[in-house]
Design a protein around this motif. Structure first.
Motif, PDB file in Angstrom:
ATOM      1  N   GLY A  10      -5.776  -1.229   4.370  1.00  0.00           N
ATOM      2  CA  GLY A  10      -4.375  -1.525   4.053  1.00  0.00           C
ATOM      3  C   GLY A  10      -3.591  -0.267   3.734  1.00  0.00           C
ATOM      4  N   LEU A  11      -4.193   0.630   2.973  1.00  0.00           N
ATOM      5  CA  LEU A  11      -3.526   1.899   2.644  1.00  0.00           C
ATOM      6  C   LEU A  11      -3.348   2.763   3.884  1.00  0.00           C
ATOM      7  CD1 LEU A  11      -5.339   2.748  -0.717  1.00  0.00           C
ATOM      8  CD2 LEU A  11      -2.974   1.960  -0.428  1.00  0.00           C
ATOM      9  N   LEU A  12      -4.369   2.796   4.729  1.00  0.00           N
ATOM     10  CA  LEU A  12      -4.282   3.562   5.970  1.00  0.00           C
ATOM     11  C   LEU A  12      -3.194   2.986   6.885  1.00  0.00           C
ATOM     12  CD1 LEU A  12      -5.411   5.866   7.707  1.00  0.00           C
ATOM     13  CD2 LEU A  12      -7.061   4.209   8.632  1.00  0.00           C
ATOM     14  N   TYR A  13      -3.108   1.669   6.944  1.00  0.00           N
ATOM     15  CA  TYR A  13      -2.061   1.017   7.738  1.00  0.00           C
ATOM     16  C   TYR A  13      -0.684   1.476   7.258  1.00  0.00           C
ATOM     17  CZ  TYR A  13       0.985  -2.612   9.614  1.00  0.00           C
ATOM     18  OH  TYR A  13       2.011  -3.279  10.249  1.00  0.00           O
ATOM     19  N   ALA A  14      -0.453   1.403   5.949  1.00  0.00           N
ATOM     20  CA  ALA A  14       0.843   1.809   5.395  1.00  0.00           C
ATOM     21  C   ALA A  14       1.124   3.282   5.682  1.00  0.00           C
ATOM     22  CB  ALA A  14       0.885   1.529   3.896  1.00  0.00           C
ATOM     23  N   ILE A 105      -8.123  -9.469   1.702  1.00  0.00           N
ATOM     24  CA  ILE A 105      -8.044  -8.371   0.731  1.00  0.00           C
ATOM     25  C   ILE A 105      -7.081  -7.299   1.224  1.00  0.00           C
ATOM     26  CG2 ILE A 105      -9.366  -6.508  -0.375  1.00  0.00           C
ATOM     27  CD1 ILE A 105     -11.820  -8.440  -0.224  1.00  0.00           C
ATOM     28  N   CYS A 106      -7.081  -7.038   2.508  1.00  0.00           N
ATOM     29  CA  CYS A 106      -6.242  -5.997   3.104  1.00  0.00           C
ATOM     30  C   CYS A 106      -4.754  -6.377   3.108  1.00  0.00           C
ATOM     31  CB  CYS A 106      -6.718  -5.745   4.538  1.00  0.00           C
ATOM     32  SG  CYS A 106      -5.706  -4.619   5.489  1.00  0.00           S
ATOM     33  N   ASP A 107      -4.464  -7.613   3.475  1.00  0.00           N
ATOM     34  CA  ASP A 107      -3.073  -8.033   3.671  1.00  0.00           C
ATOM     35  C   ASP A 107      -2.177  -7.891   2.437  1.00  0.00           C
ATOM     36  OD1 ASP A 107      -3.827  -8.562   6.242  1.00  0.00           O
ATOM     37  OD2 ASP A 107      -3.747 -10.739   6.068  1.00  0.00           O
ATOM     38  N   PRO A 108      -2.638  -8.214   1.228  1.00  0.00           N
ATOM     39  CA  PRO A 108      -1.765  -8.019   0.067  1.00  0.00           C
ATOM     40  C   PRO A 108      -1.429  -6.549  -0.199  1.00  0.00           C
ATOM     41  CG  PRO A 108      -3.541  -9.518  -0.491  1.00  0.00           C
ATOM     42  CD  PRO A 108      -3.853  -8.946   0.862  1.00  0.00           C
ATOM     43  N   VAL A 109      -2.324  -5.648   0.186  1.00  0.00           N
ATOM     44  CA  VAL A 109      -2.025  -4.213   0.054  1.00  0.00           C
ATOM     45  C   VAL A 109      -0.826  -3.874   0.936  1.00  0.00           C
ATOM     46  CG1 VAL A 109      -2.903  -1.873   0.435  1.00  0.00           C
ATOM     47  CG2 VAL A 109      -4.415  -3.629  -0.512  1.00  0.00           C
ATOM     48  N   ILE A 110      -0.854  -4.378   2.159  1.00  0.00           N
ATOM     49  CA  ILE A 110       0.262  -4.150   3.079  1.00  0.00           C
ATOM     50  C   ILE A 110       1.518  -4.831   2.547  1.00  0.00           C
ATOM     51  CG2 ILE A 110       1.100  -4.506   5.433  1.00  0.00           C
ATOM     52  CD1 ILE A 110      -1.883  -4.480   6.320  1.00  0.00           C
ATOM     53  N   ALA A 111       1.368  -6.041   2.008  1.00  0.00           N
ATOM     54  CA  ALA A 111       2.517  -6.772   1.461  1.00  0.00           C
ATOM     55  C   ALA A 111       3.173  -5.989   0.322  1.00  0.00           C
ATOM     56  CB  ALA A 111       2.086  -8.155   0.979  1.00  0.00           C
ATOM     57  N   LEU A 112       2.372  -5.411  -0.562  1.00  0.00           N
ATOM     58  CA  LEU A 112       2.940  -4.621  -1.667  1.00  0.00           C
ATOM     59  C   LEU A 112       3.753  -3.446  -1.129  1.00  0.00           C
ATOM     60  CD1 LEU A 112      -0.005  -4.572  -4.226  1.00  0.00           C
ATOM     61  CD2 LEU A 112       2.216  -5.703  -4.486  1.00  0.00           C
ATOM     62  N   TRP A 113       3.229  -2.790  -0.105  1.00  0.00           N
ATOM     63  CA  TRP A 113       3.959  -1.681   0.514  1.00  0.00           C
ATOM     64  C   TRP A 113       5.280  -2.187   1.089  1.00  0.00           C
ATOM     65  CZ3 TRP A 113       4.428  -0.778   6.020  1.00  0.00           C
ATOM     66  CH2 TRP A 113       5.048   0.441   6.330  1.00  0.00           C
TER      67      TRP A 113
END
Length: 156
Positions: A10-14, A105-113
């Motif tokens: 997720g962090l890498l995606y952002a 688990i990954c998607d909420p990281v992206i959502a926060l960004w």
């Protein structure tokens, strides 16, 4: 590692998405989350509900063409769908049984960004710095008002 790696993804995606300039970054992410909304269609694990979810996710993603908030909401909707698929045993990648859990688990990281406006790392640091500055100035203002009242003054 099963729980940490999806956070890193997720962090890498952002981080990678931050390389795209605005407004293209927002629109590209709206298209990405629309695609994610259709990811379970081929598996058909939840029958007709797959089409209903895809329709809702597509609508929210289309609203995301003009709003980072809607993109974040779409990622959270996808998170909920990931959880349902993980519980029902229909993973997003059929041969990887915990793939839906990883996605959840990954998607909420992206959502926060996205809720932070899909900013670049530099913009995020500046945004946090300004937010802290406002918080500190409000606290200082409150302390000054309390001091005035204690000194017998009035607060307007």
């Amino acid at each position: 590692m099963q729980y940490v790696a999806p956070i890193g993804v997720g962090l890498l995606y952002a981080l990678l998405m931050s390389l795209i300039r605005e407004p293209h970054r927002r629109r590209f992410n709206a298209v990405m989350v629309a695609g994610a909304g259709a990811a379970y269609l081929s598996g058909g694990g939840l029958g007709g509900w797959e089409f209903a979810f895809t329709a809702v996710a597509t609508y929210v993603a289309c609203r995301g063409l003009e709003s980072w908030t809607f993109i974040g909401v779409a990622w959270l909707l996808h998170t909920a769908w990931d959880i349902v698929h993980h519980i029902k045993g229909n993973p997003i990648i059929p041969f990887a049984h915990t793939s839906s859990l990883g996605c959840a688990i990954c998607d909420p990281v992206i959502a926060l960004w996205c809720f932070a406006g899909g900013r670049t790392p530099r913009e995020l640091v500046e945004w946090v710095r300004r937010a802290r500055g406002r918080k500190e100035s409000v606290a200082a203002g409150e302390r000054a008002r309390v001091g005035e009242v204690e000194a017998g003054g009035t607060v307007a």
